[in-house]
Design a protein around this motif. Sequence first.
Motif, PDB file in Angstrom:
ATOM      1  N   LEU A 156      21.863  28.439  20.708  1.00 49.53           N
ATOM      2  CA  LEU A 156      22.405  27.084  20.721  1.00 49.53           C
ATOM      3  C   LEU A 156      23.919  27.097  20.570  1.00 49.53           C
ATOM      4  CD1 LEU A 156      19.708  25.283  18.564  1.00 49.53           C
ATOM      5  CD2 LEU A 156      20.236  24.800  20.962  1.00 49.53           C
ATOM      6  N   ARG A 157      24.399  27.961  19.707  1.00 48.82           N
ATOM      7  CA  ARG A 157      25.847  28.038  19.518  1.00 48.82           C
ATOM      8  C   ARG A 157      26.537  28.596  20.765  1.00 48.82           C
ATOM      9  NH1 ARG A 157      27.550  29.377  13.346  1.00 48.82           N
ATOM     10  NH2 ARG A 157      26.238  27.829  12.323  1.00 48.82           N
ATOM     11  N   ILE A 158      25.893  29.540  21.417  1.00 49.75           N
ATOM     12  CA  ILE A 158      26.457  30.074  22.658  1.00 49.75           C
ATOM     13  C   ILE A 158      26.515  28.974  23.724  1.00 49.75           C
ATOM     14  CG2 ILE A 158      26.051  31.681  24.574  1.00 49.75           C
ATOM     15  CD1 ILE A 158      24.900  33.624  22.479  1.00 49.75           C
ATOM     16  N   TYR A 159      25.437  28.205  23.840  1.00 51.26           N
ATOM     17  CA  TYR A 159      25.421  27.093  24.806  1.00 51.26           C
ATOM     18  C   TYR A 159      26.505  26.081  24.472  1.00 51.26           C
ATOM     19  CZ  TYR A 159      23.925  22.810  27.127  1.00 51.26           C
ATOM     20  OH  TYR A 159      23.901  21.661  27.879  1.00 51.26           O
ATOM     21  N   THR A 160      26.716  25.818  23.174  1.00 55.14           N
ATOM     22  CA  THR A 160      27.759  24.880  22.743  1.00 55.14           C
ATOM     23  C   THR A 160      29.125  25.315  23.250  1.00 55.14           C
ATOM     24  OG1 THR A 160      26.511  24.470  20.712  1.00 55.14           O
ATOM     25  CG2 THR A 160      28.798  23.760  20.732  1.00 55.14           C
ATOM     26  N   LEU A 161      29.391  26.604  23.176  1.00 57.77           N
ATOM     27  CA  LEU A 161      30.694  27.131  23.578  1.00 57.77           C
ATOM     28  C   LEU A 161      30.850  27.242  25.089  1.00 57.77           C
ATOM     29  CD1 LEU A 161      31.393  30.064  21.079  1.00 57.77           C
ATOM     30  CD2 LEU A 161      32.417  27.793  21.102  1.00 57.77           C
ATOM     31  N   PHE A 162      29.774  27.641  25.773  1.00 51.67           N
ATOM     32  CA  PHE A 162      29.924  28.038  27.179  1.00 51.67           C
ATOM     33  C   PHE A 162      29.345  27.054  28.181  1.00 51.67           C
ATOM     34  CE2 PHE A 162      30.327  32.056  24.892  1.00 51.67           C
ATOM     35  CZ  PHE A 162      31.432  32.616  25.523  1.00 51.67           C
ATOM     36  N   GLY A 163      28.855  25.897  27.717  1.00 55.63           N
ATOM     37  CA  GLY A 163      28.321  24.920  28.657  1.00 55.63           C
ATOM     38  C   GLY A 163      29.312  24.540  29.741  1.00 55.63           C
ATOM     39  N   PHE A 164      30.607  24.570  29.407  1.00 60.48           N
ATOM     40  CA  PHE A 164      31.619  24.141  30.378  1.00 60.48           C
ATOM     41  C   PHE A 164      31.869  25.154  31.489  1.00 60.48           C
ATOM     42  CE2 PHE A 164      34.180  26.772  27.642  1.00 60.48           C
ATOM     43  CZ  PHE A 164      35.261  27.196  28.392  1.00 60.48           C
ATOM     44  N   VAL A 165      31.351  26.404  31.334  1.00 62.88           N
ATOM     45  CA  VAL A 165      31.619  27.421  32.366  1.00 62.88           C
ATOM     46  C   VAL A 165      30.516  27.457  33.419  1.00 62.88           C
ATOM     47  CG1 VAL A 165      32.748  28.810  30.595  1.00 62.88           C
ATOM     48  CG2 VAL A 165      30.457  29.447  31.336  1.00 62.88           C
ATOM     49  N   PHE A 166      29.379  26.791  33.150  1.00 65.17           N
ATOM     50  CA  PHE A 166      28.285  26.814  34.103  1.00 65.17           C
ATOM     51  C   PHE A 166      28.517  25.771  35.205  1.00 65.17           C
ATOM     52  CE2 PHE A 166      25.698  27.616  30.010  1.00 65.17           C
ATOM     53  CZ  PHE A 166      26.102  28.936  29.983  1.00 65.17           C
ATOM     54  N   GLU A 167      27.710  25.861  36.264  1.00 65.17           N
ATOM     55  CA  GLU A 167      27.675  24.772  37.228  1.00 65.17           C
ATOM     56  C   GLU A 167      27.289  23.509  36.471  1.00 65.17           C
ATOM     57  OE1 GLU A 167      28.404  24.677  40.418  1.00 65.17           O
ATOM     58  OE2 GLU A 167      28.911  26.818  40.562  1.00 65.17           O
ATOM     59  N   ILE A 198      27.510  19.922  20.654  1.00 68.41           N
ATOM     60  CA  ILE A 198      26.913  20.125  21.983  1.00 68.41           C
ATOM     61  C   ILE A 198      27.144  18.898  22.861  1.00 68.41           C
ATOM     62  CG2 ILE A 198      24.697  20.257  23.206  1.00 68.41           C
ATOM     63  CD1 ILE A 198      23.702  22.091  20.961  1.00 68.41           C
ATOM     64  N   LEU A 199      26.823  17.721  22.318  1.00 71.70           N
ATOM     65  CA  LEU A 199      26.943  16.491  23.103  1.00 71.70           C
ATOM     66  C   LEU A 199      28.390  16.180  23.462  1.00 71.70           C
ATOM     67  CD1 LEU A 199      24.307  14.320  21.207  1.00 71.70           C
ATOM     68  CD2 LEU A 199      24.104  15.260  23.523  1.00 71.70           C
ATOM     69  N   SER A 200      29.291  16.373  22.517  1.00 67.47           N
ATOM     70  CA  SER A 200      30.696  16.077  22.775  1.00 67.47           C
ATOM     71  C   SER A 200      31.278  17.020  23.824  1.00 67.47           C
ATOM     72  CB  SER A 200      31.497  16.172  21.475  1.00 67.47           C
ATOM     73  OG  SER A 200      32.817  15.719  21.672  1.00 67.47           O
ATOM     74  N   ASN A 201      30.957  18.317  23.697  1.00 67.80           N
ATOM     75  CA  ASN A 201      31.460  19.281  24.679  1.00 67.80           C
ATOM     76  C   ASN A 201      30.881  19.007  26.065  1.00 67.80           C
ATOM     77  OD1 ASN A 201      32.924  20.476  22.674  1.00 67.80           O
ATOM     78  ND2 ASN A 201      31.717  22.341  22.553  1.00 67.80           N
ATOM     79  N   ASN A 202      29.602  18.653  26.111  1.00 71.03           N
ATOM     80  CA  ASN A 202      28.995  18.340  27.399  1.00 71.03           C
ATOM     81  C   ASN A 202      29.614  17.079  28.011  1.00 71.03           C
ATOM     82  OD1 ASN A 202      27.348  20.529  27.179  1.00 71.03           O
ATOM     83  ND2 ASN A 202      25.446  19.410  26.938  1.00 71.03           N
ATOM     84  N   PHE A 203      29.844  16.077  27.165  1.00 71.32           N
ATOM     85  CA  PHE A 203      30.482  14.852  27.659  1.00 71.32           C
ATOM     86  C   PHE A 203      31.828  15.182  28.303  1.00 71.32           C
ATOM     87  CE2 PHE A 203      33.542  11.407  26.997  1.00 71.32           C
ATOM     88  CZ  PHE A 203      32.900  10.354  27.632  1.00 71.32           C
ATOM     89  N   SER A 204      32.634  15.994  27.627  1.00 73.59           N
ATOM     90  CA  SER A 204      33.941  16.366  28.167  1.00 73.59           C
ATOM     91  C   SER A 204      33.798  17.128  29.483  1.00 73.59           C
ATOM     92  CB  SER A 204      34.710  17.207  27.142  1.00 73.59           C
ATOM     93  OG  SER A 204      36.001  17.525  27.621  1.00 73.59           O
TER      94      SER A 204
END
Length: 306
Positions: A156-167, A198-204
């Motif tokens: 979960l922490r990895i997804y939090t950090l790296f969600g912005f690098v995926f498609e 997670i939600l804030s990073n994804n929103f951005s």
Amino acid sequence: MQKRGDTMTYGAIFRQIRINKGMKLKEAAGDTLSPSQLSRFENGLSMVTVETFYEALKNINATPQEFLFLVGDSQDNELNDAFKKIENLANTSDLINLKKLRDSWKKEVKTPYQWKHFLVLFIDNLLHVFETEQPLNQPEILDYLMQVEDWGEMELRIYTLFGFVFEVDTTYHLMKSAVKKSRKYMALPQDAKLLFTILSNNFSTFIFHKRFDYALETLKLYEEQLDKDVKLLDPHLDFLFNQGIMAFCQHDEEDGIALCEKVIELCQLFKQTENLERYEKRYQNWLHGHKDPGYKELTINIWTID
């Protein structure tokens, strides 16, 4: 017993418990092993068998549960310190020292699944965004997450950090599963903000890619969770500010100004100095940049334990 990769060794934590209990080496060694053997173990110079280790724990009146708690606490403290270093350097755009930090950690990495390896990749991405305004494609991160059937705290922490690098579609499709799994960690002090990060990073990320449909859905998930009597201040501030950004994106400047300025007033009221500085800077950027079709902002929050 073996050393932990980049945290305190088991021996060092054993020594910490022994000293806290006011026990000497001879007392802790008992009939289990010699004081010199125990000293070498505490200093990371030799190993002991699992059976011997448990006997030594009994000698200092410590339970395995107490020991494992301190192991986790040691790891969390080190990880928290690492993120604070990254956050401080990123916030000041100190790219030279950010590169030095990355290079020093890279030398310490021994396995591809070690935390420092992921931190090195994260810094690589931050540097790439600073220099090109685009995330760096790193498929190994997604490959790792996809091979784990049941995400735990680390994933979960990895997804939090790296969600912005995926498609962007991949980040979206993984989001609901990540949100559902992260809810069970909210009772843990170190992870209380994980879901909102997670939600804030994804929103951005969705705003950056102009996927406003995904961004609106993310805000809805954020609001649903806040409605569950969340007492943390930061998530409420973040949600209001993100609503302001959404208003700017929908060309509703009046609401955007009102929401962002409300957040700034709350930061002043509750003496949130660091948050105030961060939100004021972002507000000015959005206030003057939202009318430019090419304006972009990518904000990746790094959670740290207060």
